[in-house]
Design a protein around this motif. Structure first.
Motif, PDB file in Angstrom:
ATOM      1  N   CYS A   1       5.600   4.039  -3.080  1.00 41.39           N
ATOM      2  CA  CYS A   1       5.571   5.496  -3.178  1.00 41.39           C
ATOM      3  C   CYS A   1       5.502   5.885  -4.650  1.00 41.39           C
ATOM      4  O   CYS A   1       6.205   5.316  -5.473  1.00 41.39           O
ATOM      5  CB  CYS A   1       6.835   6.098  -2.573  1.00 41.39           C
ATOM      6  SG  CYS A   1       7.097   5.644  -0.863  1.00 41.39           S
TER       7      CYS A   1
ATOM      8  N   ALA B   1       1.108   3.478   9.065  1.00 42.33           N
ATOM      9  CA  ALA B   1       0.381   3.138   7.837  1.00 42.33           C
ATOM     10  C   ALA B   1       1.055   1.991   7.084  1.00 42.33           C
ATOM     11  O   ALA B   1       0.431   1.337   6.258  1.00 42.33           O
ATOM     12  CB  ALA B   1       0.272   4.366   6.932  1.00 42.33           C
ATOM     13  N   ASN B   2       2.337   1.751   7.359  1.00 44.49           N
ATOM     14  CA  ASN B   2       3.091   0.648   6.767  1.00 44.49           C
ATOM     15  C   ASN B   2       3.135   0.735   5.234  1.00 44.49           C
ATOM     16  O   ASN B   2       3.008  -0.265   4.544  1.00 44.49           O
ATOM     17  CB  ASN B   2       2.530  -0.702   7.224  1.00 44.49           C
ATOM     18  CG  ASN B   2       3.502  -1.839   7.009  1.00 44.49           C
ATOM     19  OD1 ASN B   2       4.704  -1.626   6.857  1.00 44.49           O
ATOM     20  ND2 ASN B   2       2.989  -3.052   6.961  1.00 44.49           N
ATOM     21  N   PHE B   3       3.299   1.954   4.703  1.00 43.51           N
ATOM     22  CA  PHE B   3       3.393   2.119   3.252  1.00 43.51           C
ATOM     23  C   PHE B   3       4.643   1.436   2.727  1.00 43.51           C
ATOM     24  O   PHE B   3       5.711   1.523   3.320  1.00 43.51           O
ATOM     25  CB  PHE B   3       3.450   3.597   2.869  1.00 43.51           C
ATOM     26  CG  PHE B   3       2.138   4.321   3.004  1.00 43.51           C
ATOM     27  CD1 PHE B   3       0.930   3.644   3.040  1.00 43.51           C
ATOM     28  CD2 PHE B   3       2.111   5.697   3.078  1.00 43.51           C
ATOM     29  CE1 PHE B   3      -0.269   4.322   3.151  1.00 43.51           C
ATOM     30  CE2 PHE B   3       0.910   6.392   3.186  1.00 43.51           C
ATOM     31  CZ  PHE B   3      -0.281   5.697   3.220  1.00 43.51           C
ATOM     32  N   THR B   4       4.496   0.761   1.600  1.00 40.41           N
ATOM     33  CA  THR B   4       5.628   0.113   0.938  1.00 40.41           C
ATOM     34  C   THR B   4       5.769   0.579  -0.506  1.00 40.41           C
ATOM     35  O   THR B   4       6.713   0.208  -1.185  1.00 40.41           O
ATOM     36  CB  THR B   4       5.452  -1.421   0.948  1.00 40.41           C
ATOM     37  OG1 THR B   4       4.218  -1.747   0.312  1.00 40.41           O
ATOM     38  CG2 THR B   4       5.470  -1.969   2.362  1.00 40.41           C
TER      39      THR B   4
ATOM     40  N   PHE C   1       0.860  -1.179   0.000  1.00 38.96           N
ATOM     41  CA  PHE C   1       0.000   0.000   0.000  1.00 38.96           C
ATOM     42  C   PHE C   1       0.894   1.227   0.000  1.00 38.96           C
ATOM     43  O   PHE C   1       2.018   1.185   0.475  1.00 38.96           O
ATOM     44  CB  PHE C   1      -0.899   0.020   1.245  1.00 38.96           C
ATOM     45  CG  PHE C   1      -1.957  -1.036   1.221  1.00 38.96           C
ATOM     46  CD1 PHE C   1      -3.175  -0.798   0.600  1.00 38.96           C
ATOM     47  CD2 PHE C   1      -1.735  -2.270   1.803  1.00 38.96           C
ATOM     48  CE1 PHE C   1      -4.155  -1.767   0.574  1.00 38.96           C
ATOM     49  CE2 PHE C   1      -2.716  -3.250   1.789  1.00 38.96           C
ATOM     50  CZ  PHE C   1      -3.931  -2.998   1.170  1.00 38.96           C
ATOM     51  N   GLY C   2       0.394   2.312  -0.512  1.00 38.79           N
ATOM     52  CA  GLY C   2       1.210   3.510  -0.534  1.00 38.79           C
ATOM     53  C   GLY C   2       0.406   4.741  -0.848  1.00 38.79           C
ATOM     54  O   GLY C   2      -0.817   4.760  -0.725  1.00 38.79           O
ATOM     55  N   THR C   3       1.117   5.757  -1.276  1.00 35.58           N
ATOM     56  CA  THR C   3       0.497   7.041  -1.578  1.00 35.58           C
ATOM     57  C   THR C   3       1.343   7.774  -2.588  1.00 35.58           C
ATOM     58  O   THR C   3       2.428   7.328  -2.963  1.00 35.58           O
ATOM     59  CB  THR C   3       0.331   7.871  -0.288  1.00 35.58           C
ATOM     60  OG1 THR C   3      -0.481   9.011  -0.579  1.00 35.58           O
ATOM     61  CG2 THR C   3       1.659   8.319   0.283  1.00 35.58           C
TER      62      THR C   3
ATOM     63  N   LEU D   1       4.179   6.997   8.528  1.00 41.06           N
ATOM     64  CA  LEU D   1       3.873   6.596   7.149  1.00 41.06           C
ATOM     65  C   LEU D   1       4.420   5.205   6.805  1.00 41.06           C
ATOM     66  O   LEU D   1       3.734   4.407   6.165  1.00 41.06           O
ATOM     67  CB  LEU D   1       4.441   7.615   6.155  1.00 41.06           C
ATOM     68  CG  LEU D   1       3.754   8.962   6.099  1.00 41.06           C
ATOM     69  CD1 LEU D   1       4.559   9.934   5.247  1.00 41.06           C
ATOM     70  CD2 LEU D   1       2.343   8.823   5.565  1.00 41.06           C
ATOM     71  N   PHE D   2       5.660   4.914   7.227  1.00 35.53           N
ATOM     72  CA  PHE D   2       6.340   3.728   6.727  1.00 35.53           C
ATOM     73  C   PHE D   2       6.544   2.601   7.739  1.00 35.53           C
ATOM     74  O   PHE D   2       6.833   1.474   7.346  1.00 35.53           O
ATOM     75  CB  PHE D   2       7.696   4.123   6.132  1.00 35.53           C
ATOM     76  CG  PHE D   2       7.557   5.012   4.926  1.00 35.53           C
ATOM     77  CD1 PHE D   2       7.197   4.487   3.701  1.00 35.53           C
ATOM     78  CD2 PHE D   2       7.753   6.367   5.031  1.00 35.53           C
ATOM     79  CE1 PHE D   2       7.047   5.292   2.591  1.00 35.53           C
ATOM     80  CE2 PHE D   2       7.607   7.194   3.927  1.00 35.53           C
ATOM     81  CZ  PHE D   2       7.245   6.654   2.702  1.00 35.53           C
TER      82      PHE D   2
END
Length: 102
Positions: free
Chosen positions: A78, A73-76, A40-42, A67-68
């Motif tokens: 970008c 949020a555990n974004f992986t 998931f990301g942004t 964010l990471f």
């Protein structure tokens, strides 16, 4: 639900969607894998970068962690826009950018 250039809003087999006047409910069948989610990301943009850099080091590190990190949020994934977008600090036309790069 998926969309293609020729066929928008296609229901996919094996996905049950219930809808009433107030709520929508999606039932996920975990017994049948139809796709793998790789992360998931942004999207990150210039305005966010400027605002992030206006913070002190401690607050900036906390936001990056939220964010990471796994506890955040555990974004992986970008994504960065190329060229002008709604959040650009200045107006950039791709034609001018291409001339500058060449």
């Amino acid at each position: 639900m998926t969309s293609t250039e020729k066929e928008p809003w296609l229901n996919q087999p094996g996905v049950e969607i219930r809808n009433n006047k107030n709520d929508a409910e999606i039932i996920i069948n975990t017994a049948k894998t139809q796709q793998t989610i790789t992360g998931f990301g942004t999207c990150f943009n210039e305005q966010g970068w400027v605002l992030l850099n206006s913070l002190n080091s401690k607050d900036r590190k906390n936001i990056i962690k939220e964010l990471f990190a796994q506890g955040g949020a555990n974004f992986t994934i970008c994504r960065m826009p190329i060229g002008a977008n709604d959040f650009s600090l200045i107006c950039i036309r791709i034609t001018k950018l291409m001339v500058i790069l060449i």
